[in-house]
Design an enzyme around this catalytic site. Structure first.
Site, PDB file in Angstrom:
ATOM      1  CD  GLU A   1      13.649 114.131  36.902  1.00  0.00           C
ATOM      2  OE1 GLU A   1      14.407 114.986  36.426  1.00  0.00           O
ATOM      3  OE2 GLU A   1      13.927 112.913  36.931  1.00  0.00           O
TER       4      GLU A   1
ATOM      5  CG  HIS B   1      17.668 111.918  40.185  1.00  0.00           C
ATOM      6  ND1 HIS B   1      18.791 111.334  40.707  1.00  0.00           N
ATOM      7  CD2 HIS B   1      17.965 112.183  38.877  1.00  0.00           C
ATOM      8  CE1 HIS B   1      19.728 111.238  39.772  1.00  0.00           C
ATOM      9  NE2 HIS B   1      19.248 111.763  38.668  1.00  0.00           N
TER      10      HIS B   1
ATOM     11  CG  HIS C   1      22.554 110.600  32.623  1.00  0.00           C
ATOM     12  ND1 HIS C   1      21.287 110.866  33.083  1.00  0.00           N
ATOM     13  CD2 HIS C   1      23.391 111.285  33.417  1.00  0.00           C
ATOM     14  CE1 HIS C   1      21.358 111.683  34.118  1.00  0.00           C
ATOM     15  NE2 HIS C   1      22.627 111.949  34.342  1.00  0.00           N
TER      16      HIS C   1
ATOM     17  CG  HIS D   1      23.731  93.094  28.672  1.00  0.00           C
ATOM     18  ND1 HIS D   1      24.759  93.910  29.071  1.00  0.00           N
ATOM     19  CD2 HIS D   1      23.059  92.756  29.810  1.00  0.00           C
ATOM     20  CE1 HIS D   1      24.727  94.070  30.384  1.00  0.00           C
ATOM     21  NE2 HIS D   1      23.706  93.372  30.848  1.00  0.00           N
TER      22      HIS D   1
ATOM     23  CG  HIS E   1      21.670  93.830  37.206  1.00  0.00           C
ATOM     24  ND1 HIS E   1      22.345  92.632  37.185  1.00  0.00           N
ATOM     25  CD2 HIS E   1      21.838  94.364  35.961  1.00  0.00           C
ATOM     26  CE1 HIS E   1      22.891  92.440  35.993  1.00  0.00           C
ATOM     27  NE2 HIS E   1      22.602  93.489  35.238  1.00  0.00           N
TER      28      HIS E   1
END
Length: 306
Positions: free
Chosen positions: A60, A63, A125, A214, A282
């Site tokens: 975290e 990032h 986000h 999806h 992906h």
């Protein structure tokens, strides 16, 4: 700094690559469930500037650090472009978009840390980060095309331009659904691929209905992009200029790879390491696909018949 100088091109490329890394780093945070690695503190991590070592806190915090450095690059790029905003309005629009979306996604990330958010909000986000990456890519592409003498695309009809933007918007919805699945943690809602739990139309539960929606949306997106590819080939064949049809071909190839990577992601659900790698592939492919669609939509609108 001149906009077409080598230094500016390096700066634009650094912003684009940095934004791409920020997006992938954010996906890693989500995939490893490290979003609470720094507790509810921001910009500090568990009350410290340099946090105590745990895997979640380091992921975290890394990032956050990457986002800060890239945010500085994006800001410098914006102010360098600001000086030439009247001469190069398109470049200024792309630099402005990158900065605005970077600020929004950083604020949303901070809000997600300090206040618990619903999966529907957290999924947005990723979508904002995607817009920031696409904007930074458009600036790099603009620089490339401004230096290279290439034949302009054939003027498209207003209907084709609207269709291109519809595909772009639909792709954004598909991406949002994928991000929503990840934050809702229902990726196993459809076991197997291409069937969902062994059926063409599965028995719907809260998990399977989102995943199935999806998948269905991804198939529709493939059809839309294939139709766009056929239309551009027929439209440009009359003038022997195939600039847009080549771009459509790249987009079609990318969406096929994206769907295949989705199938691979489903088959690796029980293997944590392989699933992690498949998820990164992906996310990378969808970022490239969305950026290509953004470029297609803008070019078709710019070169439409008045």
């Amino acid at each position: 700094m001149q906009l077409k100088s080598t230094r500016y091109r390096i700066l634009a490329w650094a912003s684009f690559i940095g934004m791409f890394i920020v997006l992938i780093a954010g996906a890693i945070v989500t995939q490893t469930d490290s979003g609470r690695g720094c507790g509810s503190d921001w910009p500090l991590c568990n009350g410290k500037f340099i946090p105590a070592y745990t895997l979640e806190s380091m992921i975290e915090y890394s990032h956050r650090m990457i986002t800060g450095v890239v945010g500085l690059l994006v800001t410098i790029t914006f102010f360098c472009t600001w000086r030439y905003r009247k001469l190069y309005r398109e470049a200024f629009a792309y630099a402005s978009g990158t900065l605005i979306f970077t600020i929004i996604q950083a604020l949303m990330g901070a809000a997600a840390v300090m206040w618990p958010q619903q999966p529907a909000v957290l999924a947005l986000h990723f979508g904002i980060s995607l817009l920031a990456v696409a904007s930074s890519m458009l600036l790099v592409v603009w620089l490339h095309r401004s230096r290279k003498l290439t034949p302009p695309p054939v003027q498209s009809t207003p209907g084709l331009a609207v269709f291109a933007w519809f595909i772009w918007l639909f792709c954004y919805v598909v991406v949002y659904l994928g991000a929503y699945i990840r934050h809702l943690k229902v990726g196993g809602g459809c076991r197997g691929w291409p069937l969902c739990n062994g059926k063409i139309i599965p028995d719907f539960t809260k998990a399977s209905e989102v995943v199935f929606a999806h998948r269905l949306a991804a198939i529709v997106l493939l059809i839309l992009i294939f139709v766009w590819f056929i239309k551009m080939r027929r439209f440009e064949s009359r003038s022997n200029i195939n600039v847009m049809s080549k771009a459509a071909a790249y987009t079609l190839f990318c969406v096929i790879l994206q769907i295949v990577s989705g199938g691979w992601l489903t088959t690796t659900f029980q293997n944590a390491n392989e699933f992690f790698f498949a998820s990164l592939v992906h996310n990378t492919l969808v970022t490239i696909l969305f950026s290509l669609l953004t470029d297609n939509a803008i070019r078709s609108w710019k070169h439409r018949r008045k």
